[in-house]
Scaffold this active site. Structure first.
Site: not given
Ligand code: DGY
Length: 421
Positions: A29, A31, A97, A159, A388
């Site tokens: 990913w 960032w 991103q 998100d 996370e």
């Molecule tokens: C996810 O899959 O949850 C990611 O945040 C998308 O980048």
């Protein structure tokens, strides 16, 4: 704690890139990589540079650096390469991103113990990062306002923020077809976006794919165009730092262009300020209206070189939030009805955002608040591990465990800041 954090980084290391965490996010990913490199840099500078080098190796011809690079097939993730259909040799998604790589490269250069290595990498990377920044202002700010729009919530990294609830209502769900989410088999569904949101995420992907991922068309064709202060702040800060480093490295053209982009962005940010909240707010470009949603995007704005009085006001705003939660900084105001302390970007604390806010406040001289935020980060990890994200009231660990950028931020924070008692 640093030893433990290093172990997380090494477990998620795939040689030339890291995965955010095993299972839930099995690719590179954008960032995540840039911020994780800051953690590596404290004990292995070569590996830190490689992380960003790998990311930039997948830059598109138009300058965009994609949000995910699918280095290896893995059917544990949805939506995978076949859904995106971007046609790249090594598949990538077709959106971007938060461009924090510019900031990360400049910080790594400033702190480098191996100056020759840093010089070599920075000289190779600055033109690529600068091209990405120019892509933003060309393709995501076609009216040259000084502020870029994001076209998909996944571009912001936040998100399911409350910020996009209203705008997202206008993204249709018809014709999307059936699909099986994979994220909810790795993480607690109560910590993740809803199925309804996933339909809209996928509708946008299908829409952009139908336009062959042509970035000269995507902006105007998207029903979702949000100007996010946090996202713009990251871009502005990266332009600002690239300008400074380019001047030092005798790259005058990049320095002048990057400085002009940063200055214009800082001036334009004023349109997003809200007296009512004492922070910045999103702008919905499709309606031209500010979004009345007190989320962390408007606090993260302090990462950009905004006027001092704005930074002080943001520090005061965070002090207010401290009255209603145990751990700073919640991703949404805990007194707002939409707040949900467990659900991804609708309330939980994220260490990466805390780090960027602390850095911005530090530049503005708000050292007491910096101490409080960085200490809260460490308390969270002591209590609940390298999750996370965490509930800002109970510290409950949420989302994926054993998380790369959380660990990287712990290494970075413990090596950078005096923690408040
Ligand atoms: C996810 O899959 O949850 C990611 O945040 C998308 O980048």
């Amino acid at each position: 704690m640093i030893q433990h954090a290093r172990q997380v980084l090494s477990d998620n290391d795939r040689g030339t890139y890291t995965v955010p965490t095993h299972g839930l996010y099995p690719f590179q990913w954008n960032w995540d990589s840039a911020l994780s490199a800051l953690g590596f840099a404290h004990f292995n500078e070569d590996r830190a540079w490689t992380e960003i080098e790998t990311l930039l190796a997948h830059q598109w011809d138009d300058g965009m650096v994609p949000h995910i690079i699918f280095h290896q097939p893995d059917d544990g993730y949805f939506p995978g390469p076949e859904v995106w259909g971007t046609g790249r040799d090594v598949p990538t998604t077709g959106i971007t991103q938060p461009p924090v790589a510019g900031f990360a490269v400049c910080r790594m250069y400033d702190r480098a113990r191996d100056k020759a290595l840093a010089d070599k990498h920075a000289r190779a990377m600055l033109p690529k990062i600068h091209a990405w920044h120019q892509w933003f202002y060309r393709c995501r700010d076609p009216q040259a306002t000084g502020l870029v729009a994001v076209l998909h919530p996944w571009e912001t990294g936040r998100d399911n923020s409350v910020d996009w609830d209203a705008a997202f209502e206008r993204v249709p769900t018809d014709g999307v077809g059936t699909f099986t989410r994979r994220d909810t088999s790795h993480a607690n569904p109560a910590h993740r976006p809803t199925d309804e949101q996933y339909k809209r995420y996928i509708w946008l992907v299908q829409k952009f794919r139908s336009l062959s991922w042509d970035n000269t068309k995507l902006h105007d064709a998207s029903p979702f165009q949000i100007v996010d202060p946090g996202f713009n702040a990251i871009l502005i800060r990266s332009c600002h730092d690239v300008a400074t480093l380019a001047a030092r490295l005798d790259m005058p053209e990049i320095a002048a262009e990057a400085r002009a982009m940063a200055d214009k962005g800082v001036a334009a940010m004023e349109q997003l300020w809200s007296e009512k909240w004492g922070q910045y707010l999103c702008l919905d470009r499709t309606t031209g209206m500010q979004v009345d949603s007190p989320s962390i995007g408007g606090i993260l704005a302090v990462f950009a070189p905004i006027p001092k009085e704005r930074a002080v006001a943001i520090s005061q705003r965070i002090a207010k939030l401290a009255e209603v939660c145990e751990y700073l900084v919640p991703s949404h105001d805990p007194t707002a009805p939409e707040f949900d302390g467990l659900r991804y970007w609708r309330g939980p604390v994220w260490l990466i955002v805390n780090y960027m806010i602390a850095d911005g406040l530090e530049q503005a001289g708000e050292t007491r608040m910096v101490g409080r935020i960085t200490s809260d980060c460490v308390r969270l990890i002591e209590t609940s591990g390298f999750a996370e994200y965490h509930d800002p009231i109970t510290a409950e660990p949420c989302g994926g465990a054993h998380f790369t950028w959380t660990a990287a931020m712990v290494i970075e924070i413990l090596n950078t800041y005096e923690l408040a008692a």
